[in-house]
Structure formats: structure tokens, C-alpha cells
Design an enzyme around this catalytic site. Sequence first.
Site, PDB file in Angstrom:
ATOM      1  N   HIS A   1       0.845  -1.196   0.000  1.00 47.36           N
ATOM      2  CA  HIS A   1       0.000   0.000   0.000  1.00 47.36           C
ATOM      3  C   HIS A   1       0.878   1.242   0.000  1.00 47.36           C
ATOM      4  O   HIS A   1       1.513   1.560   0.997  1.00 47.36           O
ATOM      5  CB  HIS A   1      -0.914  -0.016   1.231  1.00 47.36           C
ATOM      6  CG  HIS A   1      -1.905   1.108   1.266  1.00 47.36           C
ATOM      7  ND1 HIS A   1      -2.823   1.254   2.282  1.00 47.36           N
ATOM      8  CD2 HIS A   1      -2.117   2.153   0.428  1.00 47.36           C
ATOM      9  CE1 HIS A   1      -3.566   2.331   2.053  1.00 47.36           C
ATOM     10  NE2 HIS A   1      -3.137   2.900   0.944  1.00 47.36           N
TER      11      HIS A   1
ATOM     12  N   GLU B   1      -2.286  -1.579  -3.347  1.00 53.20           N
ATOM     13  CA  GLU B   1      -3.384  -0.863  -2.693  1.00 53.20           C
ATOM     14  C   GLU B   1      -3.105   0.626  -2.812  1.00 53.20           C
ATOM     15  O   GLU B   1      -1.962   1.070  -2.629  1.00 53.20           O
ATOM     16  CB  GLU B   1      -3.484  -1.249  -1.216  1.00 53.20           C
ATOM     17  CG  GLU B   1      -4.151  -2.569  -0.973  1.00 53.20           C
ATOM     18  CD  GLU B   1      -4.487  -2.785   0.499  1.00 53.20           C
ATOM     19  OE1 GLU B   1      -4.204  -1.881   1.314  1.00 53.20           O
ATOM     20  OE2 GLU B   1      -5.018  -3.843   0.828  1.00 53.20           O
TER      21      GLU B   1
ATOM     22  N   HIS C   1      -9.123  -7.982   5.478  1.00 49.07           N
ATOM     23  CA  HIS C   1      -9.058  -7.042   6.601  1.00 49.07           C
ATOM     24  C   HIS C   1      -9.365  -7.762   7.912  1.00 49.07           C
ATOM     25  O   HIS C   1     -10.456  -8.268   8.108  1.00 49.07           O
ATOM     26  CB  HIS C   1     -10.000  -5.846   6.449  1.00 49.07           C
ATOM     27  CG  HIS C   1      -9.574  -4.676   7.313  1.00 49.07           C
ATOM     28  ND1 HIS C   1      -8.529  -3.846   6.967  1.00 49.07           N
ATOM     29  CD2 HIS C   1     -10.022  -4.231   8.511  1.00 49.07           C
ATOM     30  CE1 HIS C   1      -8.368  -2.919   7.915  1.00 49.07           C
ATOM     31  NE2 HIS C   1      -9.247  -3.138   8.862  1.00 49.07           N
TER      32      HIS C   1
END
Length: 210
Positions: free
Chosen positions: A12, A39, A161
Site C-alpha cells: 500500500h 493498494e 481485513h
Amino acid sequence: CEAAGAHGITAHLREDRRHIQDRDIWKLRELIQTRFNLEMANAPEIVAIALKLKPEIVCLVPEHRQEVTTEGGLDVVAHEKSVSETCKKMNAAGIDVSLFIAPDEQQITASARTGSQFIELHTGQLAEHFEDESKREMELQRLIAGAKLAHALGLKVNAGHGLNYVNLPSLFAVPHLVELNIGHSIVSRALFVGLEKAVTEMLELMSRYR
């Protein structure tokens, strides 16, 4: 992770560069042999970087300065036009797009209109309420319904998540899952047993999914 059998690597690159730096993603692009999932926020600067980087897939996520990590799903309903424009650019460059969203009917339906290939169902609420049987079951039913709807609309379904070695088997009830994105729990376990064992243990768990 790849040597231990991981199917891909997720990184990310935040707008505030709080997790990793630009040079990290370029080095990852050189090294990753499986599937690179970037991400990212739907921000012009990061979109431009992704188009040059050419990961196999990007996952659009919301970003808030005060969060430790990504919290909550992307509001595709409110930002459908800009998300659709980014999907078009990515797809033209040969990059698949995933949208990180809550298992909400409106968000899933909007996602199907954007041109994205995937959605990633936010499993944070399932993880948060895992010890509460009634709330866990409620969240699981939301994920099941969301996956079925997305599949019916032609979307491929990922999830992630808060997933770990204890709560992951609960997802076996959710149909049509293609990929699970798991980071924190694997790295945490690796502190005690090493990355190879941490990855292979998770893969063994996942192998029971049908």
C-alpha cells in the site's frame, strides 16, 4: 513469502507515504514473480504512479490521515464517476482493478457499473465481532449475500481485513471467493515461527475452502 507458496504480494503506497516509500514499490515490481497487488487511494498522483508501475492489479481503498491502517470501505456510490474514470485508465493499461468495499448492496451494485474486475469485501466487522456469536453470524450473512450479488453481477470476489488463523475458517461459508488478502496476522506469527511456516500454515487453512 513467494518461496513459501504465497500467490501474490500486496503493498500500500499511501499518499502520506506512511507505510512504504516510492522506491519500495519499484523494487517490488522488479522482484515479485507472482502477482503484485498495489493498494492505493484514488488520487491523481498515485494513479499516475500505478499506470507507470503496471502491477497486475490495483485495489482502490479510502485513506484518512488519522488512521493506523485502512478502516472502512470505499464509498463507490458517492464517487462512482471518478472511480469509473480510474478503472478505465487502469484497464486500458492492462491492469485489473479491485474496489475495497463493505458488503453493502448499493456499494456492490455501483462497483459493477464502474468497470472494475473485482471487489474486495471488507471483513473487518466480522473480525471485530468474531467473539460475539450473534454479531459474527450477522456479518457472515452480509458477506455471503454480498458475494452472491457480486458474482451475479459479473464481479470476481476477494476478501480481506482483520483475517487471522482463528477467524479465517468462518469465511468457508462465503461463496465465490478468489483471493484473500492477509498481512498483519501472517507477519505477526512470523515473528515467532518465521515467514515460511507462517505462510504455509495460512495456505493450509485456505486449502480447505471449496
